[in-house]
Design a protein around this motif. Structure first.
Motif, PDB file in Angstrom:
ATOM      1  N   LEU A 120       0.829  -1.207   0.000  1.00 43.54           N
ATOM      2  CA  LEU A 120       0.000   0.000   0.000  1.00 43.54           C
ATOM      3  C   LEU A 120       0.868   1.263   0.000  1.00 43.54           C
ATOM      4  O   LEU A 120       0.610   2.198  -0.761  1.00 43.54           O
ATOM      5  N   THR A 121       1.895   1.278   0.806  1.00 46.25           N
ATOM      6  CA  THR A 121       2.817   2.418   0.837  1.00 46.25           C
ATOM      7  C   THR A 121       3.518   2.551  -0.509  1.00 46.25           C
ATOM      8  O   THR A 121       3.647   3.659  -1.045  1.00 46.25           O
ATOM      9  N   ALA A 122       3.974   1.432  -1.063  1.00 46.85           N
ATOM     10  CA  ALA A 122       4.639   1.454  -2.368  1.00 46.85           C
ATOM     11  C   ALA A 122       3.716   2.005  -3.443  1.00 46.85           C
ATOM     12  O   ALA A 122       4.127   2.825  -4.275  1.00 46.85           O
ATOM     13  N   ALA A 123       2.456   1.588  -3.428  1.00 43.45           N
ATOM     14  CA  ALA A 123       1.492   2.077  -4.417  1.00 43.45           C
ATOM     15  C   ALA A 123       1.289   3.585  -4.285  1.00 43.45           C
ATOM     16  O   ALA A 123       1.190   4.294  -5.290  1.00 43.45           O
ATOM     17  N   ALA A 124       1.248   4.080  -3.063  1.00 43.94           N
ATOM     18  CA  ALA A 124       1.088   5.524  -2.852  1.00 43.94           C
ATOM     19  C   ALA A 124       2.302   6.285  -3.374  1.00 43.94           C
ATOM     20  O   ALA A 124       2.161   7.334  -4.030  1.00 43.94           O
ATOM     21  N   ILE A 125       3.487   5.775  -3.119  1.00 42.77           N
ATOM     22  CA  ILE A 125       4.715   6.408  -3.614  1.00 42.77           C
ATOM     23  C   ILE A 125       4.715   6.408  -5.140  1.00 42.77           C
ATOM     24  O   ILE A 125       5.034   7.415  -5.782  1.00 42.77           O
ATOM     25  N   GLU A 126       4.352   5.284  -5.735  1.00 43.42           N
ATOM     26  CA  GLU A 126       4.316   5.168  -7.197  1.00 43.42           C
ATOM     27  C   GLU A 126       3.293   6.123  -7.800  1.00 43.42           C
ATOM     28  O   GLU A 126       3.546   6.768  -8.825  1.00 43.42           O
ATOM     29  N   ARG A 127       2.127   6.226  -7.181  1.00 49.01           N
ATOM     30  CA  ARG A 127       1.075   7.110  -7.697  1.00 49.01           C
ATOM     31  C   ARG A 127       1.500   8.571  -7.608  1.00 49.01           C
ATOM     32  O   ARG A 127       1.228   9.361  -8.494  1.00 49.01           O
ATOM     33  N   GLY A 128       2.174   8.918  -6.534  1.00 51.08           N
ATOM     34  CA  GLY A 128       2.685  10.284  -6.393  1.00 51.08           C
ATOM     35  C   GLY A 128       3.698  10.617  -7.477  1.00 51.08           C
ATOM     36  O   GLY A 128       3.667  11.709  -8.055  1.00 51.08           O
ATOM     37  N   ALA A 129       4.583   9.693  -7.770  1.00 50.78           N
ATOM     38  CA  ALA A 129       5.574   9.917  -8.833  1.00 50.78           C
ATOM     39  C   ALA A 129       4.889  10.047 -10.186  1.00 50.78           C
ATOM     40  O   ALA A 129       5.220  10.915 -10.988  1.00 50.78           O
ATOM     41  N   ARG A 130       3.891   9.197 -10.418  1.00 55.38           N
ATOM     42  CA  ARG A 130       3.144   9.262 -11.684  1.00 55.38           C
ATOM     43  C   ARG A 130       2.489  10.628 -11.831  1.00 55.38           C
ATOM     44  O   ARG A 130       2.547  11.255 -12.891  1.00 55.38           O
ATOM     45  N   ALA A 131       1.892  11.125 -10.766  1.00 54.33           N
ATOM     46  CA  ALA A 131       1.235  12.430 -10.806  1.00 54.33           C
ATOM     47  C   ALA A 131       2.235  13.557 -11.076  1.00 54.33           C
ATOM     48  O   ALA A 131       1.955  14.485 -11.837  1.00 54.33           O
ATOM     49  N   ARG A 132       3.415  13.472 -10.473  1.00 54.34           N
ATOM     50  CA  ARG A 132       4.432  14.510 -10.681  1.00 54.34           C
ATOM     51  C   ARG A 132       4.982  14.534 -12.089  1.00 54.34           C
ATOM     52  O   ARG A 132       5.430  15.567 -12.565  1.00 54.34           O
ATOM     53  N   HIS A 133       4.963  13.407 -12.757  1.00 54.69           N
ATOM     54  CA  HIS A 133       5.569  13.312 -14.093  1.00 54.69           C
ATOM     55  C   HIS A 133       4.553  13.407 -15.233  1.00 54.69           C
ATOM     56  O   HIS A 133       4.934  13.272 -16.394  1.00 54.69           O
ATOM     57  N   MET A 134       3.284  13.649 -14.930  1.00 61.13           N
ATOM     58  CA  MET A 134       2.267  13.794 -15.970  1.00 61.13           C
ATOM     59  C   MET A 134       2.555  15.025 -16.836  1.00 61.13           C
ATOM     60  O   MET A 134       2.994  16.047 -16.335  1.00 61.13           O
ATOM     61  N   THR A 135       2.302  14.880 -18.122  1.00 63.11           N
ATOM     62  CA  THR A 135       2.514  16.015 -19.026  1.00 63.11           C
ATOM     63  C   THR A 135       1.208  16.589 -19.548  1.00 63.11           C
ATOM     64  O   THR A 135       1.158  17.738 -19.971  1.00 63.11           O
ATOM     65  N   GLU A 136       0.155  15.819 -19.586  1.00 61.15           N
ATOM     66  CA  GLU A 136      -1.141  16.302 -20.062  1.00 61.15           C
ATOM     67  C   GLU A 136      -2.259  15.712 -19.256  1.00 61.15           C
ATOM     68  O   GLU A 136      -2.200  14.667 -18.740  1.00 61.15           O
TER      69      GLU A 136
END
Length: 136
Positions: A120-136
């Motif tokens: 669960l913690t790993a998924a939250a970290i991954e989702r945060g990184a995905r959100a930071r790297h979104m371009t559109e």
């Protein structure tokens, strides 16, 4: 007592993530530099040490059992409260190229297990990184 510092451990993790696909991209190297410049854990770390520490890690990775050795050193050096940080910096480096390859996903899974980061913690970290790297 650990043989490396927590800062060295985090750099080892980032270098390992960058090197897992046998191609350390400029984006990944830039991300490692940015992390060392901005994360509070590196506030007393001299940026001039980054390249020598990265080379130490690369040398260990070249040996038989090098990946296990790096993970073992990192786990021993990181206090429990910094293990999520270790996973987070790995995710940031993996995300630097805007796509995460299969070998990077596998290494993240291995790292998560080695550091004892729950799913669960790993998924939250991954989702945060995905959100930071979104371009559109």
């Amino acid at each position: 007592m650990s043989t490396i510092s927590p800062q060295h451990a985090l750099i080892y993790i980032m270098v390992t993530m960058s090197a897992v696909d046998r191609a350390m991209s400029d984006n990944e190297l830039q991300e490692i530099g940015n992390i060392v410049k901005t994360l509070p854990i590196f506030s007393d770390f001299s940026e001039e040490k980054l390249i020598p520490v990265a080379r130490e890690c690369a040398s260990i990775l070249q040996e038989d059992g090098g990946l296990d050795a790096v993970f073992g050193l990192a786990k021993d050096a990181l206090p429990h409260h910094l293990r999520e940080t270790g996973y987070a910096v790995a995710v940031e480096v993996a995300s630097a190229d805007m796509s995460v390859k299969a070998e990077e996903l596998r290494l993240l899974q291995m790292l998560r297990e080695a550091l004892g980061v729950d799913k669960l913690t790993a998924a939250a970290i991954e989702r945060g990184a995905r959100a930071r790297h979104m371009t559109e």
